[in-house]
Scaffold this motif. Sequence first.
Motif, PDB file in Angstrom:
ATOM      1  N   LEU A 248      12.768  -2.958  -0.408  1.00 20.30           N
ATOM      2  CA  LEU A 248      12.439  -4.296  -0.908  1.00 20.30           C
ATOM      3  C   LEU A 248      12.807  -4.430  -2.388  1.00 20.30           C
ATOM      4  N   ALA A 249      12.469  -3.401  -3.158  1.00 22.65           N
ATOM      5  CA  ALA A 249      12.741  -3.429  -4.605  1.00 22.65           C
ATOM      6  C   ALA A 249      14.240  -3.559  -4.863  1.00 22.65           C
ATOM      7  N   ALA A 250      15.041  -2.797  -4.095  1.00 26.85           N
ATOM      8  CA  ALA A 250      16.491  -2.852  -4.292  1.00 26.85           C
ATOM      9  C   ALA A 250      17.015  -4.239  -3.946  1.00 26.85           C
ATOM     10  N   LYS A 251      16.515  -4.811  -2.860  1.00 20.24           N
ATOM     11  CA  LYS A 251      17.012  -6.118  -2.416  1.00 20.24           C
ATOM     12  C   LYS A 251      16.638  -7.224  -3.397  1.00 20.24           C
ATOM     13  N   LEU A 252      15.474  -7.103  -4.010  1.00 19.77           N
ATOM     14  CA  LEU A 252      15.031  -8.140  -4.956  1.00 19.77           C
ATOM     15  C   LEU A 252      15.395  -7.793  -6.400  1.00 19.77           C
ATOM     16  N   ARG A 253      16.029  -6.648  -6.585  1.00 22.28           N
ATOM     17  CA  ARG A 253      16.265  -6.107  -7.938  1.00 22.28           C
ATOM     18  C   ARG A 253      14.970  -6.180  -8.752  1.00 22.28           C
ATOM     19  N   ALA A 254      13.924  -5.682  -8.119  1.00 20.86           N
ATOM     20  CA  ALA A 254      12.597  -5.699  -8.737  1.00 20.86           C
ATOM     21  C   ALA A 254      12.222  -4.281  -9.159  1.00 20.86           C
ATOM     22  N   GLY A 255      11.588  -4.138 -10.302  1.00 15.55           N
ATOM     23  CA  GLY A 255      11.046  -2.848 -10.700  1.00 15.55           C
ATOM     24  C   GLY A 255       9.925  -2.475  -9.741  1.00 15.55           C
ATOM     25  N   LEU A 256       9.765  -1.194  -9.500  1.00 19.51           N
ATOM     26  CA  LEU A 256       8.737  -0.725  -8.563  1.00 19.51           C
ATOM     27  C   LEU A 256       7.936   0.392  -9.210  1.00 19.51           C
ATOM     28  N   VAL A 257       6.619   0.241  -9.185  1.00 21.40           N
ATOM     29  CA  VAL A 257       5.763   1.373  -9.554  1.00 21.40           C
ATOM     30  C   VAL A 257       5.066   1.804  -8.279  1.00 21.40           C
ATOM     31  N   SER A 258       5.331   3.027  -7.851  1.00 24.64           N
ATOM     32  CA  SER A 258       4.739   3.474  -6.592  1.00 24.64           C
ATOM     33  C   SER A 258       3.547   4.371  -6.846  1.00 24.64           C
TER      34      SER A 258
ATOM     35  N   ILE B  15       0.856  -1.179   0.000  1.00 28.38           N
ATOM     36  CA  ILE B  15       0.000   0.000   0.000  1.00 28.38           C
ATOM     37  C   ILE B  15       0.893   1.231   0.000  1.00 28.38           C
ATOM     38  N   GLN B  16       0.540   2.226  -0.783  1.00 26.89           N
ATOM     39  CA  GLN B  16       1.321   3.470  -0.818  1.00 26.89           C
ATOM     40  C   GLN B  16       0.965   4.313   0.413  1.00 26.89           C
ATOM     41  N   SER B  17       1.343   3.791   1.575  1.00 24.70           N
ATOM     42  CA  SER B  17       1.083   4.469   2.842  1.00 24.70           C
ATOM     43  C   SER B  17       2.413   5.013   3.343  1.00 24.70           C
ATOM     44  N   TYR B  18       2.421   5.615   4.526  1.00 27.52           N
ATOM     45  CA  TYR B  18       3.689   6.110   5.083  1.00 27.52           C
ATOM     46  C   TYR B  18       4.707   4.974   5.184  1.00 27.52           C
TER      47      TYR B  18
END
Lengths: 246, 325
Positions: free
Chosen positions: B107-117, B95-98
């Motif tokens: 998390l994205a950096a650790k998994l080398r995953a793309g992230l759309v926020s 969830i785009q919460s605080y």
Amino acid sequence: MKILVCISKTPDTTTKVSFTDNNTKFNSDRVQFIINPYDEWYALVRAIEIKEKSNAHVTIMNVGGADNDVIIRKALAIGGDDAVRIDAEADDAFFVADQIAQFLKTEPYDIVFVGKETIDYNGSQVGGMIAGLLDLSFISLASKLDVDGNTATLERDIPGGKEIVTVQTPFVVSASKGMAEARIPNMRGIMAARTKPVKVLPAFASERLTSIKQYALPKEKAGPKMIPSDNPEELVMLLHNEAKVI
Amino acid sequence: MSVLVFVEASEGKFKKPAFEAVTYGAKIAAMLGVETHALCIDEADEAELRSLGDYGANKLWFVKNELFKNFDPLVFSKVIIQAEAQTNSDVLVLIQSYNGKAIAPVLAAKLRAGLVSGALDLPRIENNSFLVKKNVFSGKASATYEMHSAKKIISLMPNSIIPEKTVNNVELVELKPEIADTDFKIKIKEVVKASGTTTLSDAEIVISGGRGLKGPENWAMLEEMANILGGATACSRPVADIHWRPHTEHVGQTGIAIRPNLYIAIGISGAIQHLAGVNGSKVMVVINKDPEAPFFKAADYGIVGDALEVVPKLNEAFRKFKLGN
């Protein structure tokens, strides 16, 4: 103490946004570019305030092309000591974070500042990604930061309030409103900035994990339904029956 | 393969964004033909945890550990990665919460995953491209992102999709992460919370005032309206800057961005920076004495009139309406 302040270049807040090439590219024609307000007003100014109190060294970090030197000089005029520009296009948050993380591996800093988000892509990603890549503590949306030796005390925004936390350096912090008051560079600062060192580094090997395929502008509204000021009951009925929001 | 949804509870209860996120995750899972897993680290009792099943979670992973009253994005990411490995998830939804904003990029950096926020809509899969739409330029435009990585993380903007109930049996599984007190490098010293009032980012109805209100003493009638409608109050930047209202109420490009169902702007001209923070509102009402105020162009309903005269009459009408319902 060594502080790195990451700045991003964004269109001015008053920009009327438009796109070219069949809505695949941002139209930068006649757009005034600035330092992302969160990076400048809060992150950078707070870093300078810490420097003024404790003799810290403040380095400005930017990932971008040579045309970003204008905003880098402004950050130096506000009070940065030197700058590093990594010469690459900043078009993916992971790519940008990875550039900064790889730089930090060669040259560690005690505090890495970012703004809470950029006002163009609103990602709020680069700071957390740097922290994730380097296993550094990440304090997001901080509206206050004080440092005492190796310990920092921060206020962090949470729903309906604030959380006061402490953390040891090194860490990454994203600055939100309230952390400092914006400063206007003075003539002495502007003159001094001209001779401050800006190191340009080639891009580190990395990858881009996202790209923008298409932009769209919001649909124009048809115009509001006007209600006479002496008939508020009509508005109440419309909100209930038509808009169904009350 | 599966979809993993990380949900947050507040004081043991799930709020609407959690149900939205599970609905969202379940719909992506249906699209991919895989299972939906949900992960909850916060304290919530069994009945509350099971309620997530109603929105399509097949399996619910929960963590019972007092340590997680602390918040450290590195530690939370570690637990999510453990769940991700056990569920073999390729798509992660937050969830785009605080807290979501703090965890997702780590998390994205650790998994080398793309992230759309701040995703606004369900992803589209077209010719093997995974496409997700979000707002850019502070809501002045939207952009469709293509995600190139094998693992994908999406943080969902609250109030973007409608939670949907399904008939479903959820299986509860306890996850026991190996986390020690010393893993938390960020120590919480104090929590300062305004009590009793609806928080601005959660509020479905927001009553906002600008300089047209002429002085801080006139906010009582806005607070009254917020009380009648069960909403929260907000203000424009100039009003916060001259200390009529606290900065925590400032909505706009450099303040808080909100997406309520109803936004009532009173005595606010509607500068582009203000609109950027509120244009996600479903319905906007503008009350301004200047018929040329730019805000009217963005409004759904408008009243031209002096706030000090219109608002008391409108409050009376709202009160009558509430009594009649």
